[in-house]
Write an enzyme that holds these catalytic residues in place. Structure first.
Site, PDB file in Angstrom:
ATOM      1  N   ALA A  97      12.895 -52.760  39.872  1.00 23.90           N
ATOM      2  CA  ALA A  97      13.677 -51.652  40.422  1.00 23.90           C
ATOM      3  C   ALA A  97      15.167 -51.918  40.275  1.00 23.90           C
ATOM      4  CB  ALA A  97      13.324 -51.442  41.898  1.00 23.90           C
ATOM      5  N   ASP A  98      15.915 -50.832  40.286  1.00 21.23           N
ATOM      6  CA  ASP A  98      17.370 -50.931  40.270  1.00 21.23           C
ATOM      7  C   ASP A  98      17.934 -49.746  41.060  1.00 21.23           C
ATOM      8  OD1 ASP A  98      19.660 -52.515  38.761  1.00 21.23           O
ATOM      9  OD2 ASP A  98      20.250 -50.402  38.809  1.00 21.23           O
ATOM     10  N   THR A  99      18.915 -50.012  41.899  1.00 19.69           N
ATOM     11  CA  THR A  99      19.521 -48.974  42.741  1.00 19.69           C
ATOM     12  C   THR A  99      21.016 -48.893  42.476  1.00 19.69           C
ATOM     13  OG1 THR A  99      17.884 -49.359  44.490  1.00 19.69           O
ATOM     14  CG2 THR A  99      19.894 -48.202  45.123  1.00 19.69           C
TER      15      THR A  99
END
Length: 218
Positions: A97-99
């Protein structure tokens, strides 16, 4: 490849929480989380009864300049997944994941120092910005892959210089995109509204992830 992480510590906070994923089709599937973030580990523990932590890899998180800002998290989550796919077994699923925080069409990353953190919070104060998380689920060699994004609108109340300075000094949000953690004081006291998934702002859109995990091995 991984170390075991027991999320029972999270569940002990709420002993009446129902165990997720009781379905037997998950009994032989090992879920791995590729993240060094303690927040993501705690969040995943709310919907997955047991999972491993993938050994951290040095991945250059770069993306094409022509890529739209809202597409960057999905791109980076797929990039992270590619680094692990060849090492997975047939019964393993990895989550990457990446935010990012997007304000005025620009991505706000993690601040490098006190001054940059304060400047980011000044730019967010009294305004609405967008938090976007990209998540990729991948099996061995990428034979099955599912990438999705979740967006949340976050509105800050006005912040005084004293509030900004004291928050940055006390909480040191240098590991957080946009220089704030919604689960901290600034979220409780200074965020006036949110439209979308709360957990997405923390780094993992749990409702969407639950749905995608449930469907992945059908």
């Amino acid at each position: 490849m991984s170390i075991e992480y027991n999320p029972m510590d999270c569940r002990a906070i709420s002993p009446n929480m129902l165990p997720p994923f009781p379905a037997p089709e998950y009994s032989e599937v090992s879920v791995l989380l590729a993240s060094g973030s303690p927040r993501r580990r705690e969040l995943l523990g709310l919907i997955v009864p047991q999972f491993g932590i993938a050994v951290s890899k040095a991945i250059e998180e770069s993306y094409p300049d022509t890529l739209a800002t809202a597409e960057v998290p999905a791109y980076l989550s797929k990039l992270k997944a590619q680094a692990y796919e060849a090492e997975l077994s047939e019964k393993e699923l990895i989550i990457t994941a990446d935010t990012v925080v997007i304000s005025d069409g620009h991505i706000l990353g993690k601040p490098h120092d006190h001054d940059e953190a304060c400047a980011m919070l000044r730019s967010l104060a009294g305004r609405t910005h967008t938090v976007v998380t990209g998540v990729t689920l991948s099996s061995k060699d990428g034979k099955r892959k599912d990438t999705f994004t979740e967006s949340t609108q976050v509105t800050f109340a006005d912040l005084s210089e004293k509030e900004i300075e004291e928050y940055v000094t006390r909480f040191r949000p240098f590991d957080k995109a946009g220089a704030y953690g919604i689960q901290e004081w600034v979220g409780a006291a200074c965020i006036s509204g949110i439209n979308g998934c709360f957990y997405n702002v923390m780094g993992l859109p749990l409702h969407a992830l639950y749905q995608h995990l449930r469907d992945f091995f059908k």
